[in-house]
Design a protein around this motif. Structure first.
Motif, PDB file in Angstrom:
ATOM      1  N   ARG A 109     -23.999  -6.982  12.909  1.00  0.00           N
ATOM      2  CA  ARG A 109     -24.097  -6.209  11.628  1.00  0.00           C
ATOM      3  C   ARG A 109     -22.619  -5.341  11.448  1.00  0.00           C
ATOM      4  NH1 ARG A 109     -27.815  -6.387   8.194  1.00  0.00           N
ATOM      5  NH2 ARG A 109     -28.113  -4.711   6.596  1.00  0.00           N
ATOM      6  N   ILE A 110     -22.368  -5.524  10.029  1.00  0.00           N
ATOM      7  CA  ILE A 110     -20.914  -4.852   9.826  1.00  0.00           C
ATOM      8  C   ILE A 110     -21.275  -4.198   8.443  1.00  0.00           C
ATOM      9  CG2 ILE A 110     -19.524  -6.642  10.851  1.00  0.00           C
ATOM     10  CD1 ILE A 110     -19.775  -6.562   7.103  1.00  0.00           C
ATOM     11  N   ARG A 111     -20.336  -3.012   8.316  1.00  0.00           N
ATOM     12  CA  ARG A 111     -20.180  -2.380   6.942  1.00  0.00           C
ATOM     13  C   ARG A 111     -18.981  -2.231   6.575  1.00  0.00           C
ATOM     14  NH1 ARG A 111     -23.774   1.579   9.769  1.00  0.00           N
ATOM     15  NH2 ARG A 111     -21.722   2.922   9.946  1.00  0.00           N
ATOM     16  N   GLY A 112     -18.687  -2.238   5.243  1.00  0.00           N
ATOM     17  CA  GLY A 112     -17.127  -1.815   4.790  1.00  0.00           C
ATOM     18  C   GLY A 112     -16.789  -3.277   3.748  1.00  0.00           C
ATOM     19  N   PRO A 113     -15.717  -3.431   3.536  1.00  0.00           N
ATOM     20  CA  PRO A 113     -14.684  -2.773   4.038  1.00  0.00           C
ATOM     21  C   PRO A 113     -14.251  -1.305   3.715  1.00  0.00           C
ATOM     22  CG  PRO A 113     -13.786  -4.338   2.631  1.00  0.00           C
ATOM     23  CD  PRO A 113     -15.435  -4.474   2.751  1.00  0.00           C
ATOM     24  N   ARG A 114     -13.618  -0.813   4.415  1.00  0.00           N
ATOM     25  CA  ARG A 114     -13.223   0.817   4.044  1.00  0.00           C
ATOM     26  C   ARG A 114     -11.730   0.854   4.310  1.00  0.00           C
ATOM     27  NH1 ARG A 114     -16.173   2.789   7.017  1.00  0.00           N
ATOM     28  NH2 ARG A 114     -17.902   3.268   5.579  1.00  0.00           N
ATOM     29  N   ASN A 115     -10.931   1.480   3.492  1.00  0.00           N
ATOM     30  CA  ASN A 115      -9.273   1.489   3.670  1.00  0.00           C
ATOM     31  C   ASN A 115      -8.907   2.850   3.364  1.00  0.00           C
ATOM     32  OD1 ASN A 115      -6.651   1.187   3.953  1.00  0.00           O
ATOM     33  ND2 ASN A 115      -6.577  -0.710   2.361  1.00  0.00           N
ATOM     34  N   ASN A 116      -8.623   3.531   4.789  1.00  0.00           N
ATOM     35  CA  ASN A 116      -7.783   4.739   4.831  1.00  0.00           C
ATOM     36  C   ASN A 116      -6.419   4.955   5.117  1.00  0.00           C
ATOM     37  OD1 ASN A 116     -10.643   5.957   4.792  1.00  0.00           O
ATOM     38  ND2 ASN A 116     -10.833   5.539   7.114  1.00  0.00           N
ATOM     39  N   PHE A 117      -5.912   3.587   4.970  1.00  0.00           N
ATOM     40  CA  PHE A 117      -4.520   3.130   5.473  1.00  0.00           C
ATOM     41  C   PHE A 117      -3.801   2.443   4.495  1.00  0.00           C
ATOM     42  CE2 PHE A 117      -1.800   1.190   9.042  1.00  0.00           C
ATOM     43  CZ  PHE A 117      -0.805   2.200   9.028  1.00  0.00           C
ATOM     44  N   PRO A 118      -4.233   2.599   3.218  1.00  0.00           N
ATOM     45  CA  PRO A 118      -3.602   1.709   2.146  1.00  0.00           C
ATOM     46  C   PRO A 118      -1.894   1.655   2.085  1.00  0.00           C
ATOM     47  CG  PRO A 118      -4.039   3.933   1.115  1.00  0.00           C
ATOM     48  CD  PRO A 118      -4.481   3.920   2.493  1.00  0.00           C
ATOM     49  N   LEU A 119      -1.550   0.494   1.597  1.00  0.00           N
ATOM     50  CA  LEU A 119      -0.306   0.016   1.509  1.00  0.00           C
ATOM     51  C   LEU A 119       0.290   0.805  -0.095  1.00  0.00           C
ATOM     52  CD1 LEU A 119       2.156  -1.238   2.796  1.00  0.00           C
ATOM     53  CD2 LEU A 119       1.496  -3.389   1.675  1.00  0.00           C
ATOM     54  N   HIS A 120       1.157   1.779   0.130  1.00  0.00           N
ATOM     55  CA  HIS A 120       1.633   2.048  -1.193  1.00  0.00           C
ATOM     56  C   HIS A 120       2.828   1.518  -1.600  1.00  0.00           C
ATOM     57  CE1 HIS A 120      -1.057   5.855  -1.019  1.00  0.00           C
ATOM     58  NE2 HIS A 120      -1.037   5.585  -0.085  1.00  0.00           N
ATOM     59  N   PRO A 121       3.113   1.802  -3.013  1.00  0.00           N
ATOM     60  CA  PRO A 121       4.337   1.213  -3.661  1.00  0.00           C
ATOM     61  C   PRO A 121       5.530   1.749  -2.797  1.00  0.00           C
ATOM     62  CG  PRO A 121       2.641   1.910  -5.498  1.00  0.00           C
ATOM     63  CD  PRO A 121       2.388   2.296  -4.015  1.00  0.00           C
ATOM     64  N   ALA A 122       6.402   0.801  -2.725  1.00  0.00           N
ATOM     65  CA  ALA A 122       7.963   1.167  -2.444  1.00  0.00           C
ATOM     66  C   ALA A 122       8.788   0.098  -2.446  1.00  0.00           C
ATOM     67  CB  ALA A 122       7.660   1.602  -0.684  1.00  0.00           C
ATOM     68  N   ALA A 123       9.925   0.630  -2.556  1.00  0.00           N
ATOM     69  CA  ALA A 123      11.064  -0.334  -2.685  1.00  0.00           C
ATOM     70  C   ALA A 123      11.485  -1.415  -1.010  1.00  0.00           C
ATOM     71  CB  ALA A 123      12.547   0.218  -2.992  1.00  0.00           C
ATOM     72  N   ARG A 124      11.167  -0.335   0.007  1.00  0.00           N
ATOM     73  CA  ARG A 124      11.333  -0.998   1.162  1.00  0.00           C
ATOM     74  C   ARG A 124      10.447  -0.281   2.202  1.00  0.00           C
ATOM     75  NH1 ARG A 124      14.528   0.431   5.939  1.00  0.00           N
ATOM     76  NH2 ARG A 124      15.207  -1.241   6.998  1.00  0.00           N
ATOM     77  N   TYR A 125      10.086  -1.195   3.145  1.00  0.00           N
ATOM     78  CA  TYR A 125       9.154  -0.631   4.412  1.00  0.00           C
ATOM     79  C   TYR A 125       9.501  -0.897   5.719  1.00  0.00           C
ATOM     80  CZ  TYR A 125       5.558  -1.243   0.686  1.00  0.00           C
ATOM     81  OH  TYR A 125       5.131  -1.085  -0.380  1.00  0.00           O
ATOM     82  N   VAL A 126       9.332   0.142   6.525  1.00  0.00           N
ATOM     83  CA  VAL A 126       9.693   0.169   8.059  1.00  0.00           C
ATOM     84  C   VAL A 126       8.204   0.013   8.614  1.00  0.00           C
ATOM     85  CG1 VAL A 126      10.748   1.155  10.033  1.00  0.00           C
ATOM     86  CG2 VAL A 126      11.991   1.054   7.864  1.00  0.00           C
ATOM     87  N   PHE A 127       7.924  -1.021   9.250  1.00  0.00           N
ATOM     88  CA  PHE A 127       6.542  -1.056   9.827  1.00  0.00           C
ATOM     89  C   PHE A 127       6.841  -0.914  11.582  1.00  0.00           C
ATOM     90  CE2 PHE A 127       5.884  -3.962   6.335  1.00  0.00           C
ATOM     91  CZ  PHE A 127       4.759  -3.080   5.665  1.00  0.00           C
ATOM     92  N   VAL A 128       6.083  -0.029  12.061  1.00  0.00           N
ATOM     93  CA  VAL A 128       6.109   0.056  13.403  1.00  0.00           C
ATOM     94  C   VAL A 128       4.838   0.095  14.017  1.00  0.00           C
ATOM     95  CG1 VAL A 128       7.048   1.697  15.255  1.00  0.00           C
ATOM     96  CG2 VAL A 128       8.186   1.849  13.130  1.00  0.00           C
ATOM     97  N   ALA A 129       4.754  -0.958  15.006  1.00  0.00           N
ATOM     98  CA  ALA A 129       3.421  -1.117  15.914  1.00  0.00           C
ATOM     99  C   ALA A 129       3.520  -0.884  17.183  1.00  0.00           C
ATOM    100  CB  ALA A 129       3.043  -2.590  15.536  1.00  0.00           C
ATOM    101  N   GLY A 130       2.542  -0.476  17.888  1.00  0.00           N
ATOM    102  CA  GLY A 130       2.446  -0.419  19.285  1.00  0.00           C
ATOM    103  C   GLY A 130       1.219  -1.118  19.850  1.00  0.00           C
ATOM    104  N   GLY A 131       1.334  -2.357  20.770  1.00  0.00           N
ATOM    105  CA  GLY A 131       0.139  -2.679  21.230  1.00  0.00           C
ATOM    106  C   GLY A 131      -0.843  -3.324  19.835  1.00  0.00           C
TER     107      GLY A 131
END
Length: 330
Positions: A109-131
């Protein structure tokens, strides 16, 4: 290339869906050492709700556990949802059950989707991921690439074998920088984030230690540059001892006393008010509630400083009241 990913006149915002359903596991595979990829679909083959990069779903597991997992597939594919799950040896059993017991054909059983971390408009992005923090960033880099944005992903992990989705990410070439700790050491965040850049947004997801260092490195960046998603709540800043207060549940017509030892969520549920909740730590957004009157004492790890200052919404699982009374849309 410096183009804007989305229409700046319609900036991304937290979103939530009331969708709740039984889904079935249609595929599971090992994405890396200790990481399981699980694909979910509706039993009848109907389309699932649309979602945007950064979204997560609530998954109900045996034993009354509910866990949140980022959607990490292709938002354009509404036939199935993909999540990535790290088997946590010291966790509370949810990820271990998925790693050891979950099979194709299992119903969840699932609920959602929910987005608390939306991708906002920008000319450039730096994405940093750990694990396992790579999961919400996979669809973000897909969106940035599709829109022709300038972007780079720095992905750190213990070993290359423990890092999920490397094969998928390899298709982006040198925009993806892989940093296995046993080969290259820790992410060089001074080099990655040392120089503030106008028009650039930083998106980071991973363990608390990584987020804390990234936040420190971004202190000199323009306000609003950094966006993070946490797996665990940040320590709340508490002024003095907790005191009791009243909560008026406007729609229910109830006034509920909240003693120091109970959260608002616990107090209103004890009074018979039904509220959706999940993490009870102020990180998932399930219990977000509109504030009609009064001043919340915000203790969540989700709202931005501007949202806190507006005082028109709060996470009732952890936040309290700065006065004697709150009126909530409950």
């Amino acid at each position: 290339m410096t183009s804007t990913v989305f229409d700046a006149s319609a900036p991304a915002a937290r979103t939530s869906s009331d969708f709740e359903a039984e889904v079935v596991v249609v595929e599971r595979r090992d994405e890396a050492d200790g990481v399981v990829g699980v694909e979910l679909a509706l039993p009848g083959g109907s389309d699932l709700p649309s979602w945007t990069p950064g979204a997560h779903i609530d998954v109900e597991l045996p034993g009354g556990l509910t866990r949140q997992y980022s959607l990490c597939g292709d938002p354009a594919d509404t036939s199935r949802w993909r999540i990535g799950v790290l088997r946590e040896i010291d966790g509370r059993g949810g990820s271990r059950w998925i790693a050891e017991e979950l099979t194709v054909g299992t119903s969840l059983r699932i609920r959602g989707p929910r987005n608390n971390f939306p991708l906002h408009p920008a000319a450039r992005y730096v994405f940093v991921a750990g694990g396992i923090g790579i999961t919400p960033l996979v669809p973000m880099v897909r969106a940035a690439e599709a829109a022709g944005a300038d972007w780079v992903l720095h992905y750190g992990g213990r070993t290359r074998a423990s890092m999920a989705f490397l094969g998928e990410l390899a298709g982006y070439g040198d925009r993806v920088r892989v940093h296995p700790q046993d080969e290259t050491g820790l992410l060089d965040l001074d080099a990655i984030l040392g120089a503030p850049a106008e028009g650039t947004l930083v998106y980071c997801c991973g363990p608390t230690a990584l987020l804390d260092v990234v936040a420190e490195r971004c202190r000199e960046w323009p306000a609003g540059s950094l966006h993070v998603e946490r797996f665990t709540a940040a320590p709340a800043v508490v002024d003095g001892e907790d005191t009791g207060f009243e909560v008026v549940c406007e729609r229910s017509g109830l006034t509920v006393a909240v003693p120091p030892e109970l959260s608002i969520l616990e107090a209103v549920e004890n009074a018979g008010v039904n509220v959706l909740s999940s993490c009870t730590e102020g990180i998932c957004g399930t219990c977000e509630t509109p504030v009609l009157e009064g001043e919340p004492d915000h203790r969540d790890s989700l709202l931005t400083e501007d949202e806190r200052a507006a005082n028109d919404t709060m996470m009732i699982c952890v936040s309290r009241c700065r006065g004697a009374r709150l009126v909530l849309d409950l």
